[in-house]
Design a protein around this motif. Structure first.
Motif, PDB file in Angstrom:
ATOM      1  N   GLN A   1     -56.904  51.743  50.125  1.00 28.24           N
ATOM      2  CA  GLN A   1     -55.670  52.504  50.265  1.00 28.24           C
ATOM      3  C   GLN A   1     -55.866  53.729  51.284  1.00 28.24           C
ATOM      4  O   GLN A   1     -55.114  53.929  52.182  1.00 28.24           O
ATOM      5  CB  GLN A   1     -55.059  53.147  48.941  1.00 28.24           C
ATOM      6  CG  GLN A   1     -54.734  52.110  48.112  1.00 28.24           C
ATOM      7  CD  GLN A   1     -53.922  52.794  46.776  1.00 28.24           C
ATOM      8  OE1 GLN A   1     -54.017  53.988  46.476  1.00 28.24           O
ATOM      9  NE2 GLN A   1     -53.393  52.028  45.875  1.00 28.24           N
ATOM     10  N   GLU A   2     -57.214  54.080  51.033  1.00 22.51           N
ATOM     11  CA  GLU A   2     -57.441  55.197  52.152  1.00 22.51           C
ATOM     12  C   GLU A   2     -57.702  54.612  53.565  1.00 22.51           C
ATOM     13  O   GLU A   2     -56.954  55.193  54.425  1.00 22.51           O
ATOM     14  CB  GLU A   2     -58.882  55.614  51.656  1.00 22.51           C
ATOM     15  CG  GLU A   2     -59.117  57.257  51.589  1.00 22.51           C
ATOM     16  CD  GLU A   2     -60.563  57.576  51.136  1.00 22.51           C
ATOM     17  OE1 GLU A   2     -61.322  56.912  50.689  1.00 22.51           O
ATOM     18  OE2 GLU A   2     -60.952  58.838  51.551  1.00 22.51           O
ATOM     19  N   GLU A   3     -58.444  53.457  53.622  1.00 17.60           N
ATOM     20  CA  GLU A   3     -58.379  52.566  54.954  1.00 17.60           C
ATOM     21  C   GLU A   3     -56.984  52.640  55.517  1.00 17.60           C
ATOM     22  O   GLU A   3     -56.596  52.755  56.598  1.00 17.60           O
ATOM     23  CB  GLU A   3     -59.138  51.569  54.967  1.00 17.60           C
ATOM     24  CG  GLU A   3     -60.674  51.936  54.666  1.00 17.60           C
ATOM     25  CD  GLU A   3     -61.045  53.205  55.537  1.00 17.60           C
ATOM     26  OE1 GLU A   3     -60.777  52.862  56.865  1.00 17.60           O
ATOM     27  OE2 GLU A   3     -61.767  54.124  55.182  1.00 17.60           O
ATOM     28  N   LYS A   4     -56.128  51.775  54.634  1.00 15.17           N
ATOM     29  CA  LYS A   4     -54.669  51.471  54.976  1.00 15.17           C
ATOM     30  C   LYS A   4     -53.936  52.639  55.602  1.00 15.17           C
ATOM     31  O   LYS A   4     -53.189  52.529  56.608  1.00 15.17           O
ATOM     32  CB  LYS A   4     -54.152  50.690  53.714  1.00 15.17           C
ATOM     33  CG  LYS A   4     -52.823  50.234  54.311  1.00 15.17           C
ATOM     34  CD  LYS A   4     -52.928  48.835  54.907  1.00 15.17           C
ATOM     35  CE  LYS A   4     -51.501  48.338  55.484  1.00 15.17           C
ATOM     36  NZ  LYS A   4     -51.912  46.971  56.326  1.00 15.17           N
ATOM     37  N   VAL A   5     -54.022  53.782  54.995  1.00 14.74           N
ATOM     38  CA  VAL A   5     -53.168  55.126  55.358  1.00 14.74           C
ATOM     39  C   VAL A   5     -53.914  55.504  56.648  1.00 14.74           C
ATOM     40  O   VAL A   5     -52.968  55.726  57.518  1.00 14.74           O
ATOM     41  CB  VAL A   5     -53.424  56.112  54.222  1.00 14.74           C
ATOM     42  CG1 VAL A   5     -53.055  57.697  54.871  1.00 14.74           C
ATOM     43  CG2 VAL A   5     -52.542  55.919  52.984  1.00 14.74           C
ATOM     44  N   LYS A   6     -55.266  55.408  57.064  1.00 11.02           N
ATOM     45  CA  LYS A   6     -55.521  56.081  58.220  1.00 11.02           C
ATOM     46  C   LYS A   6     -55.333  55.028  59.495  1.00 11.02           C
ATOM     47  O   LYS A   6     -55.168  55.236  60.417  1.00 11.02           O
ATOM     48  CB  LYS A   6     -57.097  55.754  58.198  1.00 11.02           C
ATOM     49  CG  LYS A   6     -57.850  57.074  57.356  1.00 11.02           C
ATOM     50  CD  LYS A   6     -59.109  56.836  57.213  1.00 11.02           C
ATOM     51  CE  LYS A   6     -59.814  58.262  56.415  1.00 11.02           C
ATOM     52  NZ  LYS A   6     -61.212  57.875  56.219  1.00 11.02           N
ATOM     53  N   GLU A   7     -55.041  53.636  58.996  1.00 14.16           N
ATOM     54  CA  GLU A   7     -54.504  52.804  59.875  1.00 14.16           C
ATOM     55  C   GLU A   7     -53.074  53.126  60.423  1.00 14.16           C
ATOM     56  O   GLU A   7     -52.710  53.154  61.383  1.00 14.16           O
ATOM     57  CB  GLU A   7     -54.607  51.087  59.346  1.00 14.16           C
ATOM     58  CG  GLU A   7     -54.261  50.260  60.387  1.00 14.16           C
ATOM     59  CD  GLU A   7     -54.324  48.771  59.747  1.00 14.16           C
ATOM     60  OE1 GLU A   7     -54.254  48.521  58.753  1.00 14.16           O
ATOM     61  OE2 GLU A   7     -53.738  47.919  60.511  1.00 14.16           O
ATOM     62  N   ILE A   8     -52.243  53.278  59.380  1.00  9.02           N
ATOM     63  CA  ILE A   8     -50.878  53.677  59.511  1.00  9.02           C
ATOM     64  C   ILE A   8     -50.988  54.751  60.480  1.00  9.02           C
ATOM     65  O   ILE A   8     -49.980  54.586  61.369  1.00  9.02           O
ATOM     66  CB  ILE A   8     -50.146  53.862  58.145  1.00  9.02           C
ATOM     67  CG1 ILE A   8     -50.271  52.371  57.340  1.00  9.02           C
ATOM     68  CG2 ILE A   8     -48.746  54.101  58.413  1.00  9.02           C
ATOM     69  CD1 ILE A   8     -49.831  52.620  55.843  1.00  9.02           C
ATOM     70  N   ARG A   9     -51.776  55.720  60.063  1.00  5.46           N
ATOM     71  CA  ARG A   9     -51.667  57.170  60.799  1.00  5.46           C
ATOM     72  C   ARG A   9     -51.949  56.673  62.330  1.00  5.46           C
ATOM     73  O   ARG A   9     -51.420  57.353  63.215  1.00  5.46           O
ATOM     74  CB  ARG A   9     -52.703  57.930  60.272  1.00  5.46           C
ATOM     75  CG  ARG A   9     -52.837  59.286  61.053  1.00  5.46           C
ATOM     76  CD  ARG A   9     -51.863  60.306  60.741  1.00  5.46           C
ATOM     77  NE  ARG A   9     -50.816  60.222  61.879  1.00  5.46           N
ATOM     78  CZ  ARG A   9     -49.739  61.117  62.121  1.00  5.46           C
ATOM     79  NH1 ARG A   9     -49.564  61.995  61.092  1.00  5.46           N
ATOM     80  NH2 ARG A   9     -48.893  60.809  62.986  1.00  5.46           N
ATOM     81  N   SER A  10     -53.021  55.831  62.488  1.00  8.68           N
ATOM     82  CA  SER A  10     -53.261  55.638  64.023  1.00  8.68           C
ATOM     83  C   SER A  10     -52.264  54.698  64.779  1.00  8.68           C
ATOM     84  O   SER A  10     -52.363  54.629  65.764  1.00  8.68           O
ATOM     85  CB  SER A  10     -54.602  54.783  63.862  1.00  8.68           C
ATOM     86  OG  SER A  10     -54.322  53.620  63.605  1.00  8.68           O
TER      87      SER A  10
END
Ligand code: SF4
Length: 171
Positions: free
Chosen positions: A79-88
């Motif tokens: 989930q951490e990685e997914k949120v970072k992807e969305i942020r980018s």
């Protein structure tokens, strides 16, 4: 990477690209959002391009967004990685509801005693969860917050209006 045609308004302006995402939570703010749509859908479909919203459609694309609305707390490294992807991939990121804004109540295990934590450790290990549940701002920069459990509808509409004015000042 999958792509999807960009949509335009009747005046030829690009529609505001929207994403709606749910992480560790009960998804009640998603229910509230769909209820709000009963009154706002006619206006929203003219100005918003819902590119990623599983509650609304099955063909979801995460390429580029103007606004990402995110409910739920972050409980695992995936989930951490997914949120970072969305942020980018988004210009604005909005935390929706208490779980996203402050990490609770979804992150109740953070408040457990050491004995209680020891009792649930096998579950943390089995699911590869993070040692503590995180609020969104622990992981990424958050541009706006809509508090409430579930989210406050008036605060949500106010946030939407503010972001539309910011992203399309002349419309
Ligand atoms: S803030 Fe409340 S309503 Fe929203 S996901 Fe968390 S528990 Fe559910």
């Amino acid at each position: 990477m999958e792509t999807q045609e960009t949509q335009s308004t009747s005046s030829g302006q690009e529609k505001i690209k929207i994403g709606w995402f749910s992480f560790s939570c009960c998804e009640d703010s998603t229910v509230i959002m769909t209820e709000i749509m009963n009154e706002h859908w006619q206006d929203w479909k003219k100005m918003f391009d819902f590119r990623h919203a599983r509650v609304l459609k099955s063909n979801n694309i995460l390429d580029e967004l103007d606004i990402a609305f995110i409910e739920g707390a972050i409980a695992g490294p995936d989930q951490e990685e997914k949120v970072k992807e969305i942020r980018s991939k988004t210009k604005k990121l909005v935390a929706i509801g208490a779980c996203a804004c402050i990490g609770l109540p979804a992150g109740q295990r953070n408040t457990f005693t050491e004995a209680q934590k020891a009792e649930i450790q096998f579950l943390i290990d089995r699911f590869g969860a993070l040692p503590s549940v995180l609020k969104l701002s622990d992981v990424v920069t958050v541009d706006a917050q809509v508090p409430g459990c579930p989210m406050n509808p008036d605060a949500f509409l106010k946030a939407v209006d503010g972001l539309v004015k910011e992203l399309r000042p002349k419309s």
